[in-house]
Write a protein that holds these residues in place. Structure first.
Motif, PDB file in Angstrom:
ATOM      1  N   THR A  97       0.844  -1.192   0.000  1.00  0.00           N
ATOM      2  CA  THR A  97       0.000   0.000   0.000  1.00  0.00           C
ATOM      3  C   THR A  97       0.876   1.237   0.000  1.00  0.00           C
ATOM      4  N   GLU A  98       0.275   2.365  -0.291  1.00  0.00           N
ATOM      5  CA  GLU A  98       1.016   3.630  -0.372  1.00  0.00           C
ATOM      6  C   GLU A  98       1.662   4.013   0.958  1.00  0.00           C
ATOM      7  N   ASP A  99       1.068   3.615   2.087  1.00  0.00           N
ATOM      8  CA  ASP A  99       1.591   4.033   3.386  1.00  0.00           C
ATOM      9  C   ASP A  99       2.618   3.058   3.943  1.00  0.00           C
ATOM     10  N   LYS A 100       3.075   2.100   3.166  1.00  0.00           N
ATOM     11  CA  LYS A 100       4.050   1.111   3.621  1.00  0.00           C
ATOM     12  C   LYS A 100       5.426   1.762   3.758  1.00  0.00           C
ATOM     13  N   ILE A 101       6.094   1.479   4.869  1.00  0.00           N
ATOM     14  CA  ILE A 101       7.435   2.008   5.127  1.00  0.00           C
ATOM     15  C   ILE A 101       8.449   0.899   4.831  1.00  0.00           C
ATOM     16  N   PRO A 102       9.590   1.224   4.223  1.00  0.00           N
ATOM     17  CA  PRO A 102      10.618   0.200   3.984  1.00  0.00           C
ATOM     18  C   PRO A 102      11.087  -0.421   5.296  1.00  0.00           C
ATOM     19  N   GLU A 103      11.351  -1.718   5.262  1.00  0.00           N
ATOM     20  CA  GLU A 103      11.827  -2.446   6.437  1.00  0.00           C
ATOM     21  C   GLU A 103      12.956  -3.375   6.029  1.00  0.00           C
ATOM     22  N   LEU A 104      13.840  -3.683   6.962  1.00  0.00           N
ATOM     23  CA  LEU A 104      14.880  -4.680   6.707  1.00  0.00           C
ATOM     24  C   LEU A 104      14.206  -6.018   6.439  1.00  0.00           C
ATOM     25  N   GLY A 105      14.709  -6.742   5.467  1.00  0.00           N
ATOM     26  CA  GLY A 105      14.171  -8.062   5.162  1.00  0.00           C
ATOM     27  C   GLY A 105      13.063  -8.076   4.119  1.00  0.00           C
ATOM     28  N   MET A 106      12.567  -6.914   3.700  1.00  0.00           N
ATOM     29  CA  MET A 106      11.551  -6.883   2.642  1.00  0.00           C
ATOM     30  C   MET A 106      12.140  -7.495   1.381  1.00  0.00           C
ATOM     31  N   GLU A 107      11.311  -8.184   0.608  1.00  0.00           N
ATOM     32  CA  GLU A 107      11.786  -8.799  -0.627  1.00  0.00           C
ATOM     33  C   GLU A 107      11.011  -8.269  -1.828  1.00  0.00           C
ATOM     34  N   PHE A 108      11.728  -8.169  -2.960  1.00  0.00           N
ATOM     35  CA  PHE A 108      11.146  -7.676  -4.202  1.00  0.00           C
ATOM     36  C   PHE A 108      11.506  -8.633  -5.330  1.00  0.00           C
ATOM     37  N   ASN A 109      10.671  -8.699  -6.335  1.00  0.00           N
ATOM     38  CA  ASN A 109      10.904  -9.595  -7.470  1.00  0.00           C
ATOM     39  C   ASN A 109      11.970  -9.078  -8.423  1.00  0.00           C
ATOM     40  N   SER A 110      12.181  -7.754  -8.462  1.00  0.00           N
ATOM     41  CA  SER A 110      13.187  -7.197  -9.364  1.00  0.00           C
ATOM     42  C   SER A 110      13.803  -5.945  -8.746  1.00  0.00           C
ATOM     43  N   LYS A 154      15.354 -13.251  -5.659  1.00  0.00           N
ATOM     44  CA  LYS A 154      14.620 -12.069  -5.221  1.00  0.00           C
ATOM     45  C   LYS A 154      15.610 -11.118  -4.561  1.00  0.00           C
ATOM     46  N   TYR A 155      15.217  -9.850  -4.482  1.00  0.00           N
ATOM     47  CA  TYR A 155      16.065  -8.828  -3.872  1.00  0.00           C
ATOM     48  C   TYR A 155      15.552  -8.528  -2.477  1.00  0.00           C
ATOM     49  N   ARG A 156      16.459  -8.559  -1.505  1.00  0.00           N
ATOM     50  CA  ARG A 156      16.099  -8.315  -0.115  1.00  0.00           C
ATOM     51  C   ARG A 156      16.756  -7.034   0.369  1.00  0.00           C
ATOM     52  N   VAL A 157      16.021  -6.263   1.191  1.00  0.00           N
ATOM     53  CA  VAL A 157      16.582  -5.057   1.796  1.00  0.00           C
ATOM     54  C   VAL A 157      17.615  -5.503   2.823  1.00  0.00           C
ATOM     55  N   HIS A 158      18.866  -5.133   2.559  1.00  0.00           N
ATOM     56  CA  HIS A 158      19.994  -5.566   3.386  1.00  0.00           C
ATOM     57  C   HIS A 158      20.375  -4.511   4.419  1.00  0.00           C
ATOM     58  N   ASP A 159      20.308  -3.243   4.038  1.00  0.00           N
ATOM     59  CA  ASP A 159      20.679  -2.149   4.935  1.00  0.00           C
ATOM     60  C   ASP A 159      19.690  -1.013   4.701  1.00  0.00           C
ATOM     61  N   LEU A 160      19.290  -0.360   5.789  1.00  0.00           N
ATOM     62  CA  LEU A 160      18.266   0.673   5.672  1.00  0.00           C
ATOM     63  C   LEU A 160      18.496   1.759   6.711  1.00  0.00           C
ATOM     64  N   VAL A 161      18.536   3.007   6.265  1.00  0.00           N
ATOM     65  CA  VAL A 161      18.610   4.173   7.144  1.00  0.00           C
ATOM     66  C   VAL A 161      17.524   5.128   6.669  1.00  0.00           C
ATOM     67  N   LEU A 162      16.585   5.478   7.557  1.00  0.00           N
ATOM     68  CA  LEU A 162      15.459   6.326   7.177  1.00  0.00           C
ATOM     69  C   LEU A 162      15.585   7.763   7.663  1.00  0.00           C
TER      70      LEU A 162
END
Length: 147
Positions: free
Chosen positions: A7-20, A99-107
């Motif tokens: 959804t539009e209000d989703k915040i990035p998180e460590l461990g999220m996965e994407f297809n591309s 799949k691509y996983r969020v490895h490092d995140l600084v918000l």
């Protein structure tokens, strides 16, 4: 995690996965639009087959302006465009699932964000429509030149 379900209000998180990689960039860019900052693709690593293995997206205000000798007495001064902001999202390819996983995140940002009404004018948010793509060709065929 499928990006189309986010959804539009989703915040990035460590461990999220994407297809591309493109899907991950679109998601982070939507988040940046909502938060009113601009994104740039900082780097992109590929393996020998040309498959993207990792990528970093950062705030456009990352880094600092270099000092030049000729800048001793500038004719005019400009507001700083780079503040050393550390906001970023790094994704890494998981070979097992491809799949691509969020490895490092600084918000957190170290600067004021843009006002929401001007979010559409930031560099990463500007889009050219299909009609605008063909406008130069149509004008040229009609004998007009674009300024």
């Amino acid at each position: 995690m499928d990006c189309s379900k986010l959804t539009e209000d989703k915040i990035p998180e460590l461990g999220m996965e994407f297809n591309s990689e493109e899907e991950a960039y679109k998601f982070y860019n939507k988040y940046a639009f909502k938060m009113s900052f601009s994104v740039r693709k900082d780097y992109l690593n590929k393996d020998k087959d040309g498959v993207i293995t990792s990528s970093r997206y950062s705030c456009c205000k990352k880094g600092v302006k270099r000092k030049y000798e000729g800048d001793a007495m500038p004719k005019r001064t400009r507001a700083p465009t780079k503040t050393g902001c550390g906001a970023k999202m790094i994704i890494v390819l998981l070979r097992g699932t491809m799949k691509y996983r969020v490895h490092d995140l600084v918000l957190e940002h170290n600067h004021e964000l843009h006002i929401t009404q001007c979010s559409h004018m930031m560099p990463s948010q500007r889009k050219v429509s299909e009609v605008q793509e063909f406008q130069p060709e149509i004008s040229k065929d009609a004998g007009f030149s674009l300024k």
